[in-house]
Scaffold this motif. Structure first.
Motif, mmCIF file in Angstrom:
data_model
loop_
_atom_site.group_PDB
_atom_site.id
_atom_site.type_symbol
_atom_site.label_atom_id
_atom_site.label_comp_id
_atom_site.label_asym_id
_atom_site.label_seq_id
_atom_site.Cartn_x
_atom_site.Cartn_y
_atom_site.Cartn_z
ATOM 1 N N VAL A 61 -20.546 121.061 -81.092
ATOM 2 C CA VAL A 61 -21.587 120.670 -82.050
ATOM 3 C C VAL A 61 -21.283 120.714 -83.454
ATOM 4 C CG1 VAL A 61 -24.000 121.325 -82.627
ATOM 5 C CG2 VAL A 61 -23.247 121.861 -80.417
ATOM 6 N N VAL A 62 -20.991 119.277 -83.834
ATOM 7 C CA VAL A 62 -20.586 119.053 -85.376
ATOM 8 C C VAL A 62 -21.854 118.967 -86.085
ATOM 9 C CG1 VAL A 62 -19.200 117.309 -86.718
ATOM 10 C CG2 VAL A 62 -18.622 117.634 -84.501
ATOM 11 N N GLU A 89 -24.405 107.516 -83.916
ATOM 12 C CA GLU A 89 -24.759 107.849 -82.590
ATOM 13 C C GLU A 89 -24.958 109.288 -82.442
ATOM 14 O OE1 GLU A 89 -21.645 106.557 -80.197
ATOM 15 O OE2 GLU A 89 -20.021 108.008 -81.135
ATOM 16 N N PRO A 90 -25.783 109.870 -81.575
ATOM 17 C CA PRO A 90 -26.133 111.391 -81.297
ATOM 18 C C PRO A 90 -24.891 112.164 -80.593
ATOM 19 C CG PRO A 90 -27.276 110.169 -79.770
ATOM 20 C CD PRO A 90 -26.415 108.925 -80.397
ATOM 21 N N PHE A 91 -24.152 111.274 -79.777
ATOM 22 C CA PHE A 91 -23.138 111.910 -78.653
ATOM 23 C C PHE A 91 -21.739 111.125 -78.783
ATOM 24 C CE2 PHE A 91 -27.098 112.971 -76.838
ATOM 25 C CZ PHE A 91 -27.223 114.408 -76.930
ATOM 26 N N HIS A 92 -20.693 111.745 -78.591
ATOM 27 C CA HIS A 92 -19.463 111.016 -78.368
ATOM 28 C C HIS A 92 -18.675 111.813 -77.538
ATOM 29 C CE1 HIS A 92 -16.049 108.222 -79.229
ATOM 30 N NE2 HIS A 92 -15.363 109.341 -79.120
ATOM 31 N N VAL A 105 -21.554 116.462 -80.140
ATOM 32 C CA VAL A 105 -22.888 116.208 -80.663
ATOM 33 C C VAL A 105 -23.218 116.043 -82.110
ATOM 34 C CG1 VAL A 105 -25.188 117.203 -80.445
ATOM 35 C CG2 VAL A 105 -23.305 117.683 -78.781
ATOM 36 N N ASN A 106 -23.662 115.118 -82.499
ATOM 37 C CA ASN A 106 -23.742 114.640 -84.109
ATOM 38 C C ASN A 106 -25.005 115.400 -84.777
ATOM 39 O OD1 ASN A 106 -23.726 113.784 -86.534
ATOM 40 N ND2 ASN A 106 -23.954 111.563 -85.901
ATOM 41 N N ARG A 107 -24.671 116.456 -85.262
ATOM 42 C CA ARG A 107 -25.883 116.985 -85.980
ATOM 43 C C ARG A 107 -25.426 117.191 -87.494
ATOM 44 N NH1 ARG A 107 -30.491 119.356 -83.520
ATOM 45 N NH2 ARG A 107 -31.248 119.584 -85.713
ATOM 46 N N LEU A 122 -28.691 127.667 -84.282
ATOM 47 C CA LEU A 122 -29.084 126.547 -83.652
ATOM 48 C C LEU A 122 -28.053 125.661 -83.017
ATOM 49 C CD1 LEU A 122 -31.313 124.535 -82.790
ATOM 50 C CD2 LEU A 122 -31.380 123.472 -85.187
ATOM 51 N N ALA A 123 -26.852 125.712 -83.820
ATOM 52 C CA ALA A 123 -25.723 124.908 -83.272
ATOM 53 C C ALA A 123 -25.308 125.736 -82.014
ATOM 54 C CB ALA A 123 -24.555 124.929 -84.419
ATOM 55 N N ARG A 124 -25.186 126.711 -81.941
ATOM 56 C CA ARG A 124 -24.653 127.322 -80.642
ATOM 57 C C ARG A 124 -25.561 127.195 -79.589
ATOM 58 N NH1 ARG A 124 -20.412 130.623 -81.503
ATOM 59 N NH2 ARG A 124 -20.122 131.870 -83.436
ATOM 60 N N LYS A 125 -27.121 127.169 -79.830
ATOM 61 C CA LYS A 125 -28.107 127.172 -79.135
ATOM 62 C C LYS A 125 -28.008 125.798 -78.358
ATOM 63 C CE LYS A 125 -32.871 128.118 -77.943
ATOM 64 N NZ LYS A 125 -33.270 126.744 -77.372
ATOM 65 N N ILE A 126 -27.653 124.699 -79.170
ATOM 66 C CA ILE A 126 -27.914 123.351 -78.676
ATOM 67 C C ILE A 126 -26.769 123.130 -77.535
ATOM 68 C CG2 ILE A 126 -27.095 120.783 -79.304
ATOM 69 C CD1 ILE A 126 -28.441 121.669 -82.209
ATOM 70 N N ALA A 127 -25.547 123.835 -78.016
ATOM 71 C CA ALA A 127 -24.280 123.779 -77.154
ATOM 72 C C ALA A 127 -24.499 124.379 -75.710
ATOM 73 C CB ALA A 127 -23.204 124.123 -77.667
#
Length: 391
Positions: A61-62, A89-92, A105-107, A122-127
């Motif tokens: 999660v970048v 783009e949101p994903f790569h 993931v592009n954040r 939140l970054a950890r939770k997204i992943a």
């Protein structure tokens, strides 16, 4: 067996949007690894994953917080592009090497920044939510969600030692530091290990390290605690504090994760800020051993109704213990259920608060003096690590 229904229920109620919007793929992996990346150099990916020998999907999660320094945000955007990501783009997805793929993931884009108070949590939770969705879809075989940080170096057999029972698994760790940080890093690690050692000596069920880069959590346990707390620091502590109330905390004896010591202001507290404070201080203070004597007294009271001293009782009264105890005794008549409820109330966070309040009677002392008094003139870091391995 992981409860797919429980995962689906969690994702529907509490899951992050990315867990439902992942790009479709038929690929399957044995393991999943989650990594938040903020203001990291591109070469960190190779240093993190270079020794791994396993089938795994790595979710990066970048991210950057909305109040990030402009230079840090631009470096994070450059990291995203170095992974091959396109700005909008949101994903790569990319193949890093055989059996090891990256899903980024592009954040970090201007319209996708992390709210400042939610930060790394939140970054950890997204992943981890994405990992849950992949486990439910049977694209990940292992039900364990592995968490680490971009400043870690994982051993080749990192995935090979998960417990047979759900819960959390904590990997052993060591720190590596450049010469200018070596003394400060040693002192900080001594403080960490001293605190956990004294909790264990006092009989606390919360005697474990809470370092985000060393945590693996079973999907069943993860959904029970409703995921990673969305906090800009301390999310690892609060995640484990909740998990310890519903499942075992497994302390692994191997393999060891190497963590790079570095100065950092990305979070308000933790290793980076602590190192900044300790540079040039060869006698940093830490909690007095006598404070843990009071903690042991409280644990004995919870476990066996041993009377409390006036001082310990006063500290617990300030924390609201008498009111809790009265209500709990009305609701729970069996001693073992009352004991369990009390340990859940007097959790890791309240334990830390108790130790802080105990400074009223026992001032902080130079850490080296406390360690000499407890263990004698030995290599204290090696001794504390050996005690953890023996456990």
């Amino acid at each position: 067996m992981t409860s797919l229904q429980a995962i689906e229920r969690y994702l529907d109620r509490y899951g992050e949007p990315e867990a439902r919007r992942m790009p479709p793929s038929a690929a399957r992996y044995d393991n999943v690894l989650t990594v938040p990346c903020y203001d990291e150099p591109p070469e960190c990916v190779g240093e993190l994953l270079g020794r791994l020998d396993a089938s795994a999907l790595v979710i990066l999660v970048v991210n950057a917080p909305s109040d990030a320094d402009a230079k840090a945000r631009h470096r994070t955007e450059a990291f995203w592009r170095a992974l091959g990501g396109v700005d909008d783009e949101p994903f790569h997805f990319s193949r890093w090497r055989r059996q090891l793929d990256l899903l980024a993931v592009n954040r970090a884009a201007p319209n996708r920044l992390i709210p400042r108070r939610q930060g790394v949590g939140l970054a950890r939770k997204i992943a981890a939510d994405m990992a849950c969705a992949l486990i439910a879809a049977k694209r990940i075989i292992s039900p364990w969600i592995h968490m680490t940080d971009a400043d870690a170096e994982l051993p080749a057999d990192y995935f090979a030692h998960v417990p047979s029972r759900p819960g959390c698994a904590l990997h052993p760790f060591c720190h590596e530091a450049p010469a200018e940080l070596a003394d400060a890093m040693r002192l900080y690690e001594l403080h960490l290990r001293y605190y956990v050692n004294r909790l264990r000596w006092a009989g606390s069920p919360y005697a474990f390290h809470t370092i985000g880069s060393t945590i693996s959590i079973h999907a069943d346990t993860y959904v029970k605690v409703r995921g990673v707390p969305k906090r800009n620091a301390g999310e690892d502590f609060h995640l484990l504090n909740k998990a310890a109330k519903v499942a075992p905390i497994h302390r692994l004896s191997h393999p060891e994760i190497r963590l790079k010591a570095r100065l950092s202001t990305r979070v308000p507290f933790g290793t980076g800020p602590a190192l900044s404070r300790m540079i040039g201080d060869d006698r940093p203070p830490s909690y007095a051993p006598e404070s843990f004597n009071r903690l042991a007294e409280v644990i004995a009271h919870i476990d066996g109704d041993v009377p409390l001293s006036n001082e310990s009782a006063a500290l617990l009264e300030e924390m609201g213990y008498p009111r809790f105890r009265t209500q709990a005794q009305r609701q729970r008549r069996r001693p073992e259920t009352l004991r369990k409820a009390t340990h859940e109330w007097f959790d890791g966070l309240r334990t830390l608060r108790f130790i802080h309040l105990a400074r009223r009677f026992h001032s902080d002392q130079p850490l080296a003096e406390s360690l000499n008094r407890l263990f004698g003139a030995v290599d204290h870091l090696a001794h504390l690590k050996a005690l953890e391995r023996d456990l």
